[in-house]
Design an enzyme around this catalytic site. Sequence first.
Site, PDB file in Angstrom:
ATOM      1  CD  GLU A  18     -16.663 -13.949 -29.118  1.00 49.54           C
ATOM      2  OE1 GLU A  18     -17.886 -13.536 -28.954  1.00 49.54           O
ATOM      3  OE2 GLU A  18     -15.368 -13.473 -30.126  1.00 49.54           O
TER       4      GLU A  18
ATOM      5  CG  HIS B  31     -17.799  -6.057 -32.200  1.00 47.54           C
ATOM      6  ND1 HIS B  31     -17.214  -7.335 -32.156  1.00 47.54           N
ATOM      7  CD2 HIS B  31     -16.359  -5.301 -33.179  1.00 47.54           C
ATOM      8  CE1 HIS B  31     -16.053  -7.405 -33.311  1.00 47.54           C
ATOM      9  NE2 HIS B  31     -15.704  -6.716 -33.504  1.00 47.54           N
TER      10      HIS B  31
END
Length: 453
Positions: free
Chosen positions: A308, A86
């Site tokens: 993450e 991303h």
Amino acid sequence: MARWLRPLVGALLLLEGAAALSFLHHRYEELVQALFRVQSQCPYVTRIYSIGRSVEGRHLYVLEFSDYPGIHEPLEPEFKYVGNMHGNEVLGRELLLQLSEFLCEEYRRGNERITRLIHDTRIHIMPSMNPDGYEVAAKQGPDSNGYLTGRNNANGVDLNRNFPDLNTLMYYSREISGPNHHIPLPDNWKSQVEPETLAVIQWISSYNFVLSANLHGGAVVANYPYDKSQDQRFRSHRRTVNTPTPDDKLFQKLAKTYSYAHSWMHRGWNCGDYFADGITNGASWYSLSKGMQDFNYLYTNCFEITLELSCNKFPPEEDLERQWMANREALVAFIEEVHQGIKGMVSDENNNGIAGAVISVRGISHDITSGDMGDYFRLLLPGTYTVTASAEGYQPLTVTATVGPAAPSLVHFQLKQEVVRKPTERKASGTRMNNKALQKKVVPRATRRGTQR
């Protein structure tokens, strides 16, 4: 050495002579320069290659570390890190550049742990899978970056929702006792994926990767498969259902390796969320379809988790050093996890490697296959296992293997070719066949009228 001491000793080895690094955000041209600078500083253990180009034509560069760059050595596992899938989640991109510099510098210094890691592992580092999206996010910078600005590629597609949906095929296959690994791709898959996704699929099809992590931002947790819940078809409300793989305990251990080596991920409370031990099953968090993590597990031999790493998707430069120090030991420790379980060669009676042999472990309904040279790598937790190697045209071979807590156990398979026995012809006694009867006898059954399968 006691197991609890190993992470501490490893961290101390990394602290010795740690190099001073620059902590800056790198635009595309600066990223390329940083990669080539590392390659020029460590030319004998690194190689740079491109797996393809983005929508806007930027290279998807990979930096490889190995004592024989560009060569797969039998019984040496392949590992990969992928960052910046991303475009606006940038910490992973910067951490992988820092890791590349660090591995090179520590190798040059003679750090024993890093030297052993590079000599025993083929490491592939892709700092950015979405360089186009990053440039969009970077134009706004960390202060004014919107939550979604730059997330997608230049065609506006979320790359982590763009891989072929093999979960649905797998769930159906499981119901009919079909294949549990290397799920075939749909016929029209190439027309449905973006250039970056296509490049990654071709990349992971060309290398026999064993372990991988995909670096993201927006939370602090180690996420493991499956990401997609089998119940996702019920769309009346959001469902969060724990959806484990057949290797669930192993994946939890892999995720905990990162979370507990990280400075604070393992504490659980981060970014307003709580994850016990700093890990979560993906579908238990939220169900995600067509993700890269599940695709790796279902289409290749690779076990991938998603990391993450920061609450702030585009952290300011003054926070980069703190983040690097928090992740450095974890990034190295996770690579070391590729060295566990069993590995070996699958060969014929003449010691020729057999590619594509299936390695099955009793009680774990997920198989892996041998690579082009006949070597295989099966990640397993410590224990005793019944393992079978099988290949078309060969007799399967089953052995008992014991896995310890440290290095992988060597388990080789030498398969014997199947013996094709011709049916014995019996002579008719007391009768003679005429030509018509003889012709009827030797005509293959499949050619007779009315005989269909």
